[in-house]
Design an enzyme around this catalytic site. Structure first.
Site, PDB file in Angstrom:
ATOM      1  N   SER A  45      45.312  48.249  76.181  1.00  0.00           N
ATOM      2  CA  SER A  45      45.222  49.458  75.340  1.00  0.00           C
ATOM      3  C   SER A  45      43.870  49.638  74.660  1.00  0.00           C
ATOM      4  O   SER A  45      43.571  50.706  74.149  1.00  0.00           O
ATOM      5  CB  SER A  45      46.320  49.429  74.274  1.00  0.00           C
ATOM      6  OG  SER A  45      45.979  48.532  73.244  1.00  0.00           O
ATOM      7  N   THR A  67      50.198  48.145  79.995  1.00  0.00           N
ATOM      8  CA  THR A  67      50.785  48.532  78.722  1.00  0.00           C
ATOM      9  C   THR A  67      51.790  49.656  78.940  1.00  0.00           C
ATOM     10  O   THR A  67      51.809  50.294  79.995  1.00  0.00           O
ATOM     11  CB  THR A  67      49.695  49.075  77.766  1.00  0.00           C
ATOM     12  OG1 THR A  67      49.060  50.202  78.384  1.00  0.00           O
ATOM     13  CG2 THR A  67      48.649  48.035  77.454  1.00  0.00           C
ATOM     14  N   ASP A 147      65.424  61.771  68.902  1.00  0.00           N
ATOM     15  CA  ASP A 147      64.536  61.955  70.052  1.00  0.00           C
ATOM     16  C   ASP A 147      64.788  63.345  70.629  1.00  0.00           C
ATOM     17  O   ASP A 147      65.592  63.523  71.552  1.00  0.00           O
ATOM     18  CB  ASP A 147      64.793  60.870  71.115  1.00  0.00           C
ATOM     19  CG  ASP A 147      63.675  60.802  72.166  1.00  0.00           C
ATOM     20  OD1 ASP A 147      63.189  61.876  72.553  1.00  0.00           O
ATOM     21  OD2 ASP A 147      63.313  59.689  72.580  1.00  0.00           O
ATOM     22  N   ARG A 209      52.117  53.342  67.371  1.00  0.00           N
ATOM     23  CA  ARG A 209      50.673  53.551  67.259  1.00  0.00           C
ATOM     24  C   ARG A 209      50.360  53.883  65.808  1.00  0.00           C
ATOM     25  O   ARG A 209      51.102  54.633  65.157  1.00  0.00           O
ATOM     26  CB  ARG A 209      50.203  54.701  68.163  1.00  0.00           C
ATOM     27  CG  ARG A 209      50.166  54.362  69.663  1.00  0.00           C
ATOM     28  CD  ARG A 209      49.092  53.321  70.003  1.00  0.00           C
ATOM     29  NE  ARG A 209      49.028  53.003  71.436  1.00  0.00           N
ATOM     30  CZ  ARG A 209      49.640  51.973  72.016  1.00  0.00           C
ATOM     31  NH1 ARG A 209      50.384  51.150  71.300  1.00  0.00           N
ATOM     32  NH2 ARG A 209      49.484  51.743  73.309  1.00  0.00           N
ATOM     33  N   ASP A 233      52.720  46.855  62.431  1.00  0.00           N
ATOM     34  CA  ASP A 233      52.080  46.097  63.513  1.00  0.00           C
ATOM     35  C   ASP A 233      50.875  46.869  64.037  1.00  0.00           C
ATOM     36  O   ASP A 233      50.017  46.293  64.695  1.00  0.00           O
ATOM     37  CB  ASP A 233      53.094  45.870  64.650  1.00  0.00           C
ATOM     38  CG  ASP A 233      52.475  45.136  65.825  1.00  0.00           C
ATOM     39  OD1 ASP A 233      51.940  44.018  65.605  1.00  0.00           O
ATOM     40  OD2 ASP A 233      52.495  45.669  66.953  1.00  0.00           O
ATOM     41  N   GLU A 238      42.384  50.975  64.273  1.00  0.00           N
ATOM     42  CA  GLU A 238      42.242  49.610  64.820  1.00  0.00           C
ATOM     43  C   GLU A 238      40.906  49.512  65.559  1.00  0.00           C
ATOM     44  O   GLU A 238      40.495  50.480  66.197  1.00  0.00           O
ATOM     45  CB  GLU A 238      43.384  49.330  65.827  1.00  0.00           C
ATOM     46  CG  GLU A 238      44.706  49.105  65.167  1.00  0.00           C
ATOM     47  CD  GLU A 238      45.834  48.858  66.198  1.00  0.00           C
ATOM     48  OE1 GLU A 238      45.544  48.454  67.333  1.00  0.00           O
ATOM     49  OE2 GLU A 238      46.988  49.104  65.844  1.00  0.00           O
ATOM     50  N   HIS A 255      48.936  44.261  65.951  1.00  0.00           N
ATOM     51  CA  HIS A 255      49.312  44.953  67.199  1.00  0.00           C
ATOM     52  C   HIS A 255      49.759  43.939  68.263  1.00  0.00           C
ATOM     53  O   HIS A 255      49.237  43.905  69.374  1.00  0.00           O
ATOM     54  CB  HIS A 255      48.133  45.805  67.714  1.00  0.00           C
ATOM     55  CG  HIS A 255      48.517  46.813  68.742  1.00  0.00           C
ATOM     56  ND1 HIS A 255      47.813  47.973  68.957  1.00  0.00           N
ATOM     57  CD2 HIS A 255      49.526  46.848  69.650  1.00  0.00           C
ATOM     58  CE1 HIS A 255      48.359  48.670  69.933  1.00  0.00           C
ATOM     59  NE2 HIS A 255      49.410  47.992  70.383  1.00  0.00           N
ATOM     60  N   GLY A 258      54.405  43.683  71.067  1.00  0.00           N
ATOM     61  CA  GLY A 258      54.791  43.576  72.484  1.00  0.00           C
ATOM     62  C   GLY A 258      54.348  42.276  73.137  1.00  0.00           C
ATOM     63  O   GLY A 258      54.513  42.094  74.347  1.00  0.00           O
ATOM     64  N   TYR A 259      53.775  41.367  72.346  1.00  0.00           N
ATOM     65  CA  TYR A 259      53.166  40.172  72.935  1.00  0.00           C
ATOM     66  C   TYR A 259      54.145  39.015  73.162  1.00  0.00           C
ATOM     67  O   TYR A 259      53.903  37.906  72.713  1.00  0.00           O
ATOM     68  CB  TYR A 259      52.019  39.687  72.048  1.00  0.00           C
ATOM     69  CG  TYR A 259      50.693  40.348  72.315  1.00  0.00           C
ATOM     70  CD1 TYR A 259      50.606  41.588  72.923  1.00  0.00           C
ATOM     71  CD2 TYR A 259      49.498  39.728  71.947  1.00  0.00           C
ATOM     72  CE1 TYR A 259      49.377  42.194  73.148  1.00  0.00           C
ATOM     73  CE2 TYR A 259      48.269  40.324  72.173  1.00  0.00           C
ATOM     74  CZ  TYR A 259      48.223  41.557  72.770  1.00  0.00           C
ATOM     75  OH  TYR A 259      46.999  42.154  72.991  1.00  0.00           O
TER      76      TYR A 259
END
Ligand SMILES: NC(=O)C1=CN([C@@H]2O[C@H](COP(=O)(O)OP(=O)(O)OC[C@H]3O[C@@H](n4cnc5c(N)ncnc54)[C@H](O)[C@@H]3O)[C@@H](O)[C@H]2O)C=CC1
Ligand SMILES: O=C(O)C(=O)[C@H](O)COP(=O)(O)O
EC number: 1.1.1.290
Length: 376
Positions: A45, A67, A147, A209, A233, A238, A255, A258-259
């Site tokens: 990203s 990503t 949503d 984001r 996060d 950034e 960030h 997702g790691y």
């Protein structure tokens, strides 16, 4: 074939070496000269892939981002240049869902509250939002989904309006892509007015984001509203979060939601599979052969477990306090934000841990959250 790949992409050599020469680069500082002769470009990203980056390249056939988000890619420009593209939808969705659930357990411990008494609103009910909903419902927590796009497409789940989430949810977790155009654009979705609408004592989590929340407005809001708890996060601007914001945040991470090892490996694998399809070569590698076994083989459960015991179980897989602690020491050091990401000790997903039921207790709900089980 020359394959330029971000150095933070686990298993890239194992997967791509048979397809060409793999050159690893610092994705945050990639220059047009470095990609001038690339046939394949694999990014994360932090690399903006656009006309400027590709200005010296005439050979590129394939761009892949390992990503979920694609807001760093100029997709129209790739189409114009007839360059194939793949992202990795869903690759790290479980990791993000588990991160948000873990953060909620941690805040519940700090505030001495029971999550089961709370209502959680999820904004964006795609892959990461649904992964969080799975954990929450597994634990018996009421979830409100917002949503409007999926709702308009006829998704059969129950949806509510954003206003209803803001007025009813005790906890709100954001899971939308960053979009700047259209009725449902998400840039500054949480502005001053929406922040002011949060319930007393609300918790707000952002793992999508940074710019989905107006961070300047968030600082001003939080300075007036000590009752609200924040988990961030992702950050506007950034890799340089606003200095005034960090001390106001209860759980702060760089960030890395997702790691998980599985999530990152899945991302690389999905690009490998897509490139193989583009080149019409067979896919001969799989996730199972890449991942190491987990150091904790199994945990035995002799009786029902409560929220605090669940928190301990979750911490044995991923202790979010470590990332939060390191963040506060490192984020303002030059290059600190990216160093934390580069050196992040990959956590595993809940499914890496196998639970063995030694008693007569009901542990099925733990499997619903995501843990593995013997005889499941
Ligand atoms: N912190 C991290 O490490 C990670 C962050 N992300 C971010 O999270 C985002 C979401 O990921 P996924 O859930 O996998 O994407 P997804 O595409 O599966 O789901 C996103 C959902 O948001 C909905 N949406 C769009 N605009 C909306 C709006 N205004 N209000 C409510 N819903 C809206 C879409 O209809 C879609 O269902 C990614 O685009 C990425 O930017 C993703 C993975 C890791
Ligand atoms: O998948 C996404 O979207 C993300 O935000 C990534 O997990 C972030 O990781 P990097 O690509 O920045 O390493």
């Amino acid at each position: 074939m020359k394959i330029i790949a971000d150095e933070n992409m686990p298993y890239v050599q194992e997967l791509f070496a048979a397809l060409g020469e793999v050159v690893l680069v610092d994705g945050r500082h990639l220059s047009p000269e470095q990609v001038a002769d690339a046939d394949v470009l694999l990014v994360r990203s932090v690399t903006a892939v656009n006309k400027e980056l590709l200005s010296e390249n005439r050979a590129l056939q394939f761009v892949g981002t390992a990503t979920i988000g694609t807001d760093h890619i100029d997709l129209d420009y790739l189409t114009e240049r007839n360059i194939s593209f793949s992202s990795a939808p869903g690759c790290n969705a479980t990791a993000v869902g588990e991160y948000a659930f873990t953060a909620m357990l941690e805040l519940a411990r700090r505030t001495n509250s029971q999550l089961k008494n709370k209502t959680v609103g999820i904004i964006g009910a795609g892959n990461t939002g649904s992964a969080l909903a799975k954990c929450l419902r597994g634990f018996g927590i009421k979830v409100l989904l917002n949503d409007p796009l999926l709702q308009a497409q006829g998704d059969s789940r129950d949806f509510v309006s954003l206003d209803q989430v803001i007025s009813e949810a005790d906890i709100i977790s954001l899971h939308v892509p960053l979009t700047k155009l259209g009725v449902h654009k998400t840039w500054y979705l949480f502005d001053e007015a929406r922040l002011n609408g949060l319930k007393p004592g609300a918790w707000l989590l952002n793992c999508c984001r940074g710019e989905v929340i107006n961070n300047r407005a968030l600082i001003e809001f939080k300075q007036q509203r000590e009752d609200v708890r924040l988990v961030l996060d992702v950050w506007e601007g950034e890799p340089s979060p606003m200095d005034e914001l960090v001390p106001l945040v209860d759980i702060a991470t760089p960030h890395i939601a997702g790691y998980s090892l599985e999530g990152k490996a899945r991302g690389t694998l999905m690009l490998y599979e897509q490139l193989c399809r583009t080149l019409s070569v067979p896919v001969d590698k799989s996730l199972a052969e890449l991942l190491p076994s987990y150091h904790l083989q199994s945990v035995s459960l002799a009786s029902e477990i409560n929220q605090m015991q669940l928190t301990s179980l979750v911490r044995s897989v991923y202790d979010i306090r470590d990332d939060d602690e390191l963040f506060r020491i490192s984020y303002s050091v030059p290059g600190g934000f990216d160093q934390m990401r580069k050196n992040h000790r990959h956590r595993r997903e809940f499914s890496a841990l196998t639970l063995v039921n030694r008693g007569q207790c009901d542990v099925n709900w733990l499997f619903n959250i995501g843990f593995s089980g013997v005889g499941q």
